[in-house]
Design an enzyme around this catalytic site. Structure first.
Site, PDB file in Angstrom:
ATOM      1  N   GLY A 100     -17.565   8.646  60.262  1.00 43.31           N
ATOM      2  CA  GLY A 100     -16.809   8.082  59.155  1.00 43.31           C
ATOM      3  C   GLY A 100     -17.556   8.171  57.848  1.00 43.31           C
ATOM      4  CG  ASN A 132     -21.019   1.447  52.392  1.00 46.59           C
ATOM      5  OD1 ASN A 132     -21.656   0.456  52.688  1.00 46.59           O
ATOM      6  ND2 ASN A 132     -21.549   2.446  51.704  1.00 46.59           N
ATOM      7  CG  ASP A 143     -27.587   5.747  58.936  1.00 48.58           C
ATOM      8  OD1 ASP A 143     -27.144   6.894  58.739  1.00 48.58           O
ATOM      9  OD2 ASP A 143     -27.099   4.727  58.415  1.00 48.58           O
ATOM     10  CG  PHE A 160     -32.322  10.709  64.567  1.00 45.58           C
ATOM     11  CD1 PHE A 160     -33.360  11.091  65.404  1.00 45.58           C
ATOM     12  CD2 PHE A 160     -31.347   9.853  65.058  1.00 45.58           C
ATOM     13  CE1 PHE A 160     -33.418  10.636  66.709  1.00 45.58           C
ATOM     14  CE2 PHE A 160     -31.394   9.399  66.369  1.00 45.58           C
ATOM     15  CZ  PHE A 160     -32.431   9.787  67.200  1.00 45.58           C
ATOM     16  CG  ASP A 167     -24.935  11.107  51.149  1.00 42.48           C
ATOM     17  OD1 ASP A 167     -23.967  10.447  51.544  1.00 42.48           O
ATOM     18  OD2 ASP A 167     -25.942  10.574  50.646  1.00 42.48           O
ATOM     19  NE  ARG A 170     -24.711  -1.497  53.704  1.00 41.83           N
ATOM     20  CZ  ARG A 170     -24.314  -0.525  54.522  1.00 41.83           C
ATOM     21  NH1 ARG A 170     -23.042  -0.204  54.620  1.00 41.83           N
ATOM     22  NH2 ARG A 170     -25.199   0.131  55.252  1.00 41.83           N
TER      23      ARG A 170
END
Length: 202
Positions: free
Chosen positions: A9, A12, A35, A37, A55, A141
């Site tokens: 997905g 967030n 996350d 890795f 990203d 966040r």
């Protein structure tokens, strides 16, 4: 029986929330978080957009991630024990995965963009939310490496759109979930689908 679930997905979108809920309710269930890795910050290069390329798939040690998944595939009982996951009595009694159901959740934002992982999944889910909501949630966040100004519009969202297109072309088994519906509705829909799949595979 071994069963692997992918929960992908947008950033967030609610992947971790859904994963944590499933971990509590599915039997003999382990998780691999993408996350975990990420490479170290000094290994992340700046791109043409001027931002460090967090990203993209090269920001992750995908080989190590695949090896972790293989470790579970080879011996889910041993993997569960080494990760502190409680097993059902029937699974605990046997070192063979033939007894009971063993489930692995692979969770992350680019789990359908790496060819060696695509064939691993028995079920593929993907949570989407619109641009405005994603930007709003991202802004609330706190990250270990804070987002520099302009990162969302300059890097995060353009990379999401690019990877989403690649993913749609690479994997045609994905069930898309609307991240704007309630956490409860998302969980119930996914749990029901998984239960039906498990029954069909027994």
């Amino acid at each position: 029986m071994k069963f692997v679930i992918g929960i992908g997905g947008v950033t967030n979108g609610g992947k971790t929330t859904l994963t944590n809920r499933l971990l509590k309710t599915l039997p003999n269930c382990c998780v691999v978080h993408q996350d975990d890795f990420f490479k170290k910050p000094d290994q992340i290069q700046a791109g043409e957009d001027g931002f460090r390329q967090w990203d993209v798939i090269t920001a992750l040690d995908m080989e190590a991630m695949v090896n972790t998944v293989k470790g579970w595939q080879e011996n889910p009982v041993k993997f569960a024990r080494s990760h502190g996951v409680s097993l059902s009595p029937e699974a605990e009694e046997s070192d063979s995965e033939q007894k009971g159901i063993h489930i692995l959740i692979i969770e992350g934002f680019l789990i359908y963009n790496y060819k060696p992982l695509i064939d691993v999944y028995d079920k593929c889910f993907y949570i989407s939310i619109p641009y405005e909501e994603c930007k709003r949630r991202r802004g609330t966040r706190t990250y270990t490496v804070p987002d520099p100004p302009g990162l969302f519009d300059g890097h995060v969202w353009p990379m999401y759109l690019k990877h989403r297109k690649d993913m749609d072309n690479n994997c045609n088994r994905i069930e898309y979930l609307d991240g704007m519906t309630t956490k409860e509705d998302i969980y119930n829909a996914v749990y029901k689908t998984i239960q039906n799949s498990l029954l069909n595979n027994l």
